[in-house]
Motif scaffolding. Structure first.
Motif: not given
Length: 712
Positions: A565-568, A598-614
Motif C-alpha cells: 500500500x505504501x510503495x505501490x 494498479x486499479x486503485x491508483x487509476x481510480x485516485x491518481x491525485x492521491x497516488x501522486x501525493x502518497x508516492x512523493x511525500x
C-alpha cells in the motif's frame, strides 16, 4: 532445489524476507553444522524459521515434534503456500491419507514432517522411521514446545519424556529443542531429558518491542468502555475473561452491537471450539472472547489487540496471553482492565486450593499482578524483571512511558528502606519492613526486638502507601529482590548496596498527569489513501484465502500488505523486492495483487501522486534522526525498530528526493560499482545485483544506491 549463494538469498527465495530477525542467522548457521541446540525465544521471535530453513538446505527429512494438531496443521499450511514440501501425520487423517504421505516421504518429496510424540515413538511408526533414515536420511529432530519435557515447565506432558529414545536410536542425528519460555531449571531439564550433547544455548530477550502495554481503571460502565476500545481498533482481537459466564455474556453483547465475535471456553463442545477457532483464524469474525483455555494452539500472527477484561492470575500468564498479539512484528495493543472487585474473585479461587503452600504462592503471584497494574514504572521494566531480565525503562511504547508521571528523587528514602531490610537480616516481607520504618508497636516487632533498630521509626513522615509505592518501584527497577516461595521475603542485591553507598540515585514516579497528545501533524490525505488501499488488499487476500480454505495470513502477512500500500509497486520486479514476497508467492499471487494496486491508483491518481512523493510520518522521524548525525544502528535502537526497517525508510526517502546524505551511508567506491552494475543489469532484485557484484557488497548498500538511481 535452486542454487542459492547465501543464507540471505535462501531466506528471500523461500520465505520472502530480506534479512533475519535478531539471533536467527547464528542459530541457522549452527544448525547447518549439525549441532545440538536449545533455543529459548519468545512468541513472535521467529523460532520456526530456525529449524525450517536448515531443513530446506540439508539433505534428508527434518522431523518436527509438535504437541498440538491445530498448530502443526497451521505451520504445514503456511509452508506449503510458500511452495515448500511439508506434511503432517496425525489422527485427523484416514489410513489412506497416512499411507500416501508416508510414500511421499520415502520418495524424497517431503523436507519437513510434523508429528506428535505419541505417534512418532509408537511401535508402528518407529520401523518406518528406521526405513526413512536408511533410505533418504533424517537431517534433524526439531522438538517444538520443548518445555513440555520438563516437570518444572508450565505445561508438562509425560509423553515428551520418551523422546530421549531418539538420541539412543539415531545417535548421529542432531536435535534442536525450541520453547518460548523456560527458567534455568527447565532449560537444564530439557538438556538432560532429551540427551542433548554439548548444546549451543540461545536465549533471546523477552522484550516484545512492537506491543503497546497499558492499564485502564475498569469503569462502572465497563462494557461500554470495552466496546469503545474495540471500535477504536482495527484487525483481529482477543478478549480474556475469568469465567465462562462472562465470556458468553460479552460475546453476546458484542454481536448485538455489530462486532463479529464468538465465545471460546471449556464448556463448549470440541466441535464448537474447533469451529470458533477456525472462523477466528480465517477472519470470519473479528473478536474471540475467551477464557485462558484459548491460546497455545493459535498460530495467528496478525492479532492486533488483546484486552484482559478481568485481572489475570499471574504475570507469566499475562505475558503469554497478551503476547498472542502482534506475532508478525507489527504494532499491536495490550490493555488490562484494573478492577479491585476482581481481586476478591481470584482470592476466593485461591482459597479453594487444598495445599497451603500453593495458596501462598498464588497469593504472591496475584500481588505481583496488582503491583504491575498499579505500577508507575515502565511496563516492560516490570514484566522483564519478572523473567530475570534487566531493562532500564524508557520503552516509549507503554502508557507509563508515553504519559509519564513526574518523578521525585527518593534516594534518601530508598537508603532508609534498604538499610531496614539489611538490619532485619533479609528475613521479612514488605509490610513488616514498612511497619518498622513507621515505628509500629505490633507484637511481632516487639518479639523480634526490632524496636531497638536504628531504622525503627525513621519513616514516620511517610504514609504506608508512600513506602509501599517505593518498595514496589525498587523491585521493578531491580534494586531489590524478592523470594518466589509465597512468603515474598525481601532480599538485597548488588544494586541495593550501590544505593546504600550513594553510588546510585533512585527516582520514583509520583502522581498521574494528563496524557500529553502524541498526535503530530501529518499528511492526512496520504495516510487515508494508504489505509484505503491496504483495506482493498486485505479484501483481496480474504477472497483468495476463502477460495483455498486457508487463513488469510498464509497468503501474505499484514506487514507485506502495508508495504504494497505504501510503495505501490508497478512491476513484478518491484513487487518481488517487498519483504514477505518469496519466489513461490511472487509467481502465485504477484499478478493479482499488482492488478489490484494498479486499479486503485487509476481510480485516485491525485492521491497516488501525493502518497508516492511525500514522506510518511515514520519516515520523517527517521529523517530527523539521520540529519542529527545518528547511524542506522543508533536510529534503530532509539526508535525500537529493526535495522532493516530504518534502511527501508532511508531508501524510500532517497527515492522521494528527501535530504538523505548517501555518502554517510555507503562508501563512494561502493556507490560507483553499484551504479555500474545497475547500468548493466537494470532494475533487478537485490539478490541478483549482489550476486553480480560479489559478497563484499551489502544488501543495504545496494538498496540505498538503487533508490537514488531510480529517482534519477
Amino acid at each position: 532445489m535452486p542454487q542459492l549463494s547465501s543464507l540471505e538469498s535462501a531466506l528471500k527465495h523461500y520465505f520472502g524476507y530480506d534479512s533475519f530477525r535478531p539471533g536467527q542467522q547464528h542459530i541457522v548457521e549452527q544448525a547447518l553444522q549439525n549441532r545440538d541446540l536449545l533455543v529459548v525465544m519468545p512468541t513472535g521471535g521467529g523460532k520456526s524459521l530456525c529449524f525450517q530453513l536448515p531443513a530446506l538446505l540439508k539433505k534428508g527429512l527434518t522431523v518436527v515434534v509438535s504437541p498440538l494438531i491445530a498448530l502443526m496443521q497451521d505451520q504445514v499450511q503456511a509452508l506449503q503456500d510458500n511452495g515448500i514440501g511439508a506434511t503432517f501425520i496425525n489422527s485427523s487423517l484416514s489410513g489412506y491419507q497416512v499411507r500416501s504421505r508416508e510414500q511421499a516421504i520415502l520418495s524424497g518429496k517431503v523436507k519437513l514432517l510434523y508429528i506428535a510424540p505419541e505417534r512418532l515413538l509408537s511401535e508402528k511408526f518407529l520401523p518406518l522411521l528406521n526405513l526413512i533414515h536408511h533410505q533418504i536420511g533424517i537431517s534433524a529432530f526439531a522438538i517444538d514446545e520443548a518445555h513440555c519435557v520438563s516437570e518444572w515447565g508450565h505445561d508438562f506432558r509425560p509423553e515428551y519424556r520418551q523422546l530421549k529414545q531418539l538420541r539412543q536410536r539415531f545417535s548421529g542425528v542432531p536435535t534442536i529443542a525450541l520453547t518460548a519460555t523456560a527458567t534455568d531449571r527447565v532449560r537444564q531439564d530439557i538438556i538432560q531429558q532429551l540427551g542433548l550433547i554439548q548444546p549451543s544455548i540461545h536465549l533471546a530477550s523477552f522484550n516484545r518491542q512492537n506491543l503497546f502495554y497499558e492499564v485502564q481503571p475498569k469503569q462502572k460502565q465497563s462494557y461500554q468502555q470495552l466496546l469503545q476500545l474495540i471500535r477504536q481498533q482495527s484487525g483481529s482481537g482477543i478478549i480474556y475473561c475469568l469465567s465462562r459466564r462472562r465470556v458468553d455474556e460479552i460475546a453476546f453483547k458484542l454481536k448485538n452491537d455489530g462486532i463479529p465475535a464468538l465465545p471460546y471456553h471449556a464448556g463448549l463442545s470440541d466441535r464448537d471450539r474447533t469451529d470458533h477457532q477456525t472462523r477466528f483464524i480465517r477472519d470470519d469474525v473479528q473478536v474471540m472472547v475467551a477464557t485462558i483455555a484459548f491460546g497455545m494452539g493459535i498460530n495467528k500472527p496478525d492479532v492486533r489487540f488483546v484486552i484482559h477484561y478481568d485481572l489475570p492470575r499471574n504475570l507469566e500468564s499475562y505475558y503469554q496471553e497478551s503476547g498472542r498479539a502482534g506475532r508478525d512484528g507489527e504494532s499491536a495493543k495490550c490493555t488490562l482492565f484494573l478492577n479491585y472487585g476482581d481481586i476478591k474473585t481470584i482470592e476466593y479461587l485461591i482459597s479453594q486450593k487444598p495445599d497451603p503452600q500453593e495458596q501462598r504462592i498464588a497469593k504472591q503471584q496475584l500481588r505481583q499482578v496488582i503491583d504491575y497494574a498499579e505500577g508507575t514504572d515502565c511496563r516492560r521494566t516490570i514484566q522483564l524483571a519478572y523473567f530475570g531480565e534487566r531493562f532500564t525503562g524508557g520503552c516509549n511504547n507503554c502508557d507509563n512511558c508515553c504519559y509519564p508521571k513526574p518523578t521525585q528523587d527518593w534516594t534518601i528514602e530508598a537508603m532508609k528502606f534498604l538499610s531496614c531490610v539489611a538490619r532485619c537480616k533479609e528475613r521479612f516481607g514488605m509490610s513488616y519492613i514498612i511497619d518498622v520504618l513507621r515505628g509500629a508497636k505490633n507484637q511481632k516487632i516487639l518479639q523480634n526486638g526490632h524496636q531497638n533498630l536504628s531504622t525503627y521509626g525513621i519513616g514516620k513522615d511517610r504514609s504506608v502507601d508512600d513506602w509501599r509505592m517505593l518498595g514496589r518501584s525498587l523491585l521493578h527497577q531491580g534494586l531489590l529482590a524478592q523470594t518466589s516461595d509465597g512468603y515474598s521475603v525481601l532480599k538485597l542485591n548488588a544494586f541495593s548496596w550501590e544505593v546504600m553507598r550513594r553510588q546510585r540515585s533512585v527516582f520514583v514516579a509520583m502522581t498521574a498527569t494528563t496524557p500529553a497528545s502524541t498526535t503530530e501533524s501529518q499528511d492526512t490525505s496520504a495516510v487515508a489513501e494508504i489505509e484505503l488501499l491496504f483495506q482493498r488488499l486485505r479484501n483481496l487476500r480474504k477472497q483468495l484465502a476463502d477460495e483455498q480454505s486457508v487463513p488469510p495470513y498464509v497468503i501474505f502477512a499484514d506487514s507485506t500488505l502495508k508495504l504494497m500500500a505504501t510503495q505501490q509497486p508497478k512491476t513484478l520486479t518491484e513487487f518481488a523486492q517487498l519483504s514477505g514476497v518469496g519466489s513461490h508467492k511472487l509467481a502465485r499471487y504477484g499478478a493479482e495483487f499488482l492488478a489490484e494496486i494498479q486499479a486503485y491508483c487509476q481510480e485516485s491518481p491525485v492521491q497516488k501522486e501525493v502518497s508516492n512523493t511525500l514522506p510518511t510520518e515514520t519516515e520523517r522521524l527517521t529523517l530527523q534522526l539521520h540529519q542529527q548525525g545518528l547511524s542506522i544502528e543508533e536510529i534503530a535502537q532509539q526508535r525500537n525498530l529493526r535495522r532493516t526497517t530504518i534502511v527501508r525508510h532511508l531508501a524510500d526517502l532517497l527515492e522521494k528526493n528527501q535530504p538523505v546524505d548517501l555518502n554517510c551511508l555507503v562508501p563512494l567506491p561502493h556507490q560507483e560499482k553499484i551504479r555500474q552494475a545497475l547500468q548493466i543489469l537494470g532494475d533487478k532484485p537485490l539478490s541478483q545485483i549482489r550476486d553480480y557484484l560479489g559478497g563484499e557488497y551489502l544488501y543495504d548498500e545496494i538498496r540505498l544506491v538503487r533508490s537514488v538511481w531510480r529517482r534519477e
